[in-house]
Design an enzyme around this catalytic site. Structure first.
Site, PDB file in Angstrom:
ATOM      1  CG  ASP A  18      -6.471   4.030  -8.109  1.00 46.49           C
ATOM      2  OD1 ASP A  18      -6.523   3.798  -6.897  1.00 46.49           O
ATOM      3  OD2 ASP A  18      -7.229   4.829  -8.680  1.00 46.49           O
ATOM      4  N   GLY A  21      -7.731  -0.854  -2.627  1.00 43.95           N
ATOM      5  CA  GLY A  21      -8.790  -0.834  -1.605  1.00 43.95           C
ATOM      6  C   GLY A  21     -10.050  -1.500  -2.121  1.00 43.95           C
ATOM      7  NE  ARG A  22     -11.475   1.772  -6.395  1.00 44.17           N
ATOM      8  CZ  ARG A  22     -11.125   2.483  -7.454  1.00 44.17           C
ATOM      9  NH1 ARG A  22     -11.946   2.613  -8.466  1.00 44.17           N
ATOM     10  NH2 ARG A  22      -9.951   3.077  -7.493  1.00 44.17           N
ATOM     11  CD1 TRP A  23      -8.218  -7.347  -6.639  1.00 45.52           C
ATOM     12  CD2 TRP A  23      -7.640  -7.674  -4.488  1.00 45.52           C
ATOM     13  NE1 TRP A  23      -7.747  -8.634  -6.516  1.00 45.52           N
ATOM     14  CE2 TRP A  23      -7.390  -8.858  -5.213  1.00 45.52           C
ATOM     15  CE3 TRP A  23      -7.357  -7.649  -3.121  1.00 45.52           C
ATOM     16  CZ2 TRP A  23      -6.859 -10.002  -4.612  1.00 45.52           C
ATOM     17  CZ3 TRP A  23      -6.842  -8.793  -2.524  1.00 45.52           C
ATOM     18  CH2 TRP A  23      -6.595  -9.951  -3.261  1.00 45.52           C
ATOM     19  CG  ASN A  66      -1.425   7.843  -0.715  1.00 47.12           C
ATOM     20  OD1 ASN A  66      -0.667   7.283  -1.506  1.00 47.12           O
ATOM     21  ND2 ASN A  66      -2.687   8.142  -1.048  1.00 47.12           N
ATOM     22  NE  ARG A 185      -5.793   6.660 -11.162  1.00 49.39           N
ATOM     23  CZ  ARG A 185      -5.780   7.669 -10.319  1.00 49.39           C
ATOM     24  NH1 ARG A 185      -5.420   8.854 -10.725  1.00 49.39           N
ATOM     25  NH2 ARG A 185      -6.129   7.505  -9.056  1.00 49.39           N
TER      26      ARG A 185
HETATM   27  C1  FPP Z   1      -3.947   3.044  -4.490  1.00 48.86           C
HETATM   28  O1  FPP Z   1      -5.056   2.200  -4.278  1.00 48.86           O
HETATM   29  C2  FPP Z   1      -2.766   2.408  -3.959  1.00 48.86           C
HETATM   30  C3  FPP Z   1      -1.999   2.879  -2.947  1.00 48.86           C
HETATM   31  C4  FPP Z   1      -2.248   4.151  -2.252  1.00 48.86           C
HETATM   32  C5  FPP Z   1      -0.852   2.110  -2.454  1.00 48.86           C
HETATM   33  C6  FPP Z   1      -0.057   1.420  -3.545  1.00 48.86           C
HETATM   34  C7  FPP Z   1       0.790   0.446  -2.907  1.00 48.86           C
HETATM   35  C8  FPP Z   1       1.072  -0.756  -3.410  1.00 48.86           C
HETATM   36  C9  FPP Z   1       0.647  -1.231  -4.751  1.00 48.86           C
HETATM   37  C10 FPP Z   1       1.861  -1.659  -2.576  1.00 48.86           C
HETATM   38  C11 FPP Z   1       3.210  -1.901  -3.118  1.00 48.86           C
HETATM   39  C12 FPP Z   1       4.163  -0.896  -2.928  1.00 48.86           C
HETATM   40  C13 FPP Z   1       5.062  -0.752  -1.941  1.00 48.86           C
HETATM   41  C14 FPP Z   1       6.406  -0.342  -2.326  1.00 48.86           C
HETATM   42  C15 FPP Z   1       4.780  -0.913  -0.536  1.00 48.86           C
HETATM   43  P1  FPP Z   1      -6.195   2.666  -3.276  1.00 48.86           P
HETATM   44  O2  FPP Z   1      -5.834   2.195  -1.920  1.00 48.86           O
HETATM   45  O3  FPP Z   1      -6.406   4.136  -3.414  1.00 48.86           O
HETATM   46  O4  FPP Z   1      -7.411   1.859  -3.826  1.00 48.86           O
HETATM   47  P2  FPP Z   1      -8.903   2.344  -3.921  1.00 48.86           P
HETATM   48  O5  FPP Z   1      -8.921   3.551  -4.824  1.00 48.86           O
HETATM   49  O6  FPP Z   1      -9.604   1.169  -4.513  1.00 48.86           O
HETATM   50  O7  FPP Z   1      -9.353   2.661  -2.535  1.00 48.86           O
END
Ligand code: FPP
Length: 238
Positions: A18, A21-23, A66, A185
């Site tokens: 997780d 997006g924030r990164w 998602n 997490r």
């Molecule tokens: C959650 O962070 C992450 C995801 C929904 C996608 C995870 C995907 C990867 C790590 C890419 C690698 C994997 C493959 C197999 C393609 P978020 O987007 O919810 O972050 P945020 O909470 O900061 O918005």
């Protein structure tokens, strides 16, 4: 810390990747840039987990929920998945067998074919199994397994009162894989988010605040294992 001083890693670790997006937002980049970096981190951490003696690593890459993200983000995740699968075919992670858990029927024929190819790259000397959860949801997994069990009952192959915990475990995507010992997490969210619902009944959780998945380092895995090693797992006993 020297390798020999590190506590033994648990057999099965789950990671909710997780914070991508924030990164990206912190760097004024599009969210997709966070996912790209997250995929690189996945490769590094899978190799490190293998070297630390982890037997199963399960990572949450794409949930059944998602799909509700903006089309642009879903499309970029699908592009990234395609690239990740192609890279795995070109340069498989040494001594790691990869399998995908979740409902694969939702993916394009091209992605499904790539998934099959990656799953068929079996290394007989593999030291770790990497399970990538894709279009995975713990509730969805349970619904599907209950349907299959009901079908077996209806067809007279199984008696309703013979259904026990093992019957359910064996119908899950993770049948034959031991339950996760530790679930990590990062990113400061304190939720399971539908990840390995049944399997995590006795898992230890380590939530890592202030750390976003793309920044996750081998030393962070060490820290989570260290914290796990200090826990007293009682499995309902005293
Ligand atoms: C959650 O962070 C992450 C995801 C929904 C996608 C995870 C995907 C990867 C790590 C890419 C690698 C994997 C493959 C197999 C393609 P978020 O987007 O919810 O972050 P945020 O909470 O900061 O918005």
């Amino acid at each position: 810390m020297a390798q020999q001083e590190k506590p033994q890693a648990p057999q099965h670790i789950g990671i909710i990747m997780d914070g991508n997006g924030r990164w990206a937002k912190k760097r004024m980049l599009p969210r997709s840039a966070g996912h790209v970096q997250g995929a690189k981190t996945l490769r590094t951490i899978a190799e490190y987990a293998r070297d630390r003696g982890v037997k199963y690593l399960t990572v949450y890459a794409f949930s059944t929920e998602n799909w509700s993200r903006p089309k642009e983000e879903v499309d970029s995740l699908m592009d990234l998945l395609r690239k990740y699968l192609r890279d795995m075919l070109k340069e498989p992670t040494n001594h790691v067998n990869t399998r995908f858990i979740g409902d694969k029927t939702a993916f394009s024929p091209e992605i499904r074919e790539l998934i099959d190819k990656v799953e068929n790259l079996i290394d007989p000397e593999a030291k770790m199994v990497l399970q990538v959860a894709l279009n995975y949801g713990g509730r969805d997994e349970l619904v599907k397994s209950v349907r299959r069990i009901a079908q077996r009952v209806q067809q007279g192959q199984l008696s309703w009162d013979a259904i026990d915990e093992q019957t359910i475990s064996e119908e899950l995507y993770t049948a034959s894989v031991p339950d996760p010992d530790l679930i990590i997490r990062p990113s400061g969210e304190y939720r399971t988010s539908n990840f390995l619902l049944w399997q995590s009944a006795y898992s230890e959780y380590v939530f890592m605040d202030g750390l976003l998945w793309p920044d996750f380092k081998p030393s962070d895995l060490d820290a989570a294992i260290e914290e796990y090693a200090g826990r007293n797992r009682r499995f309902g006993g005293i």
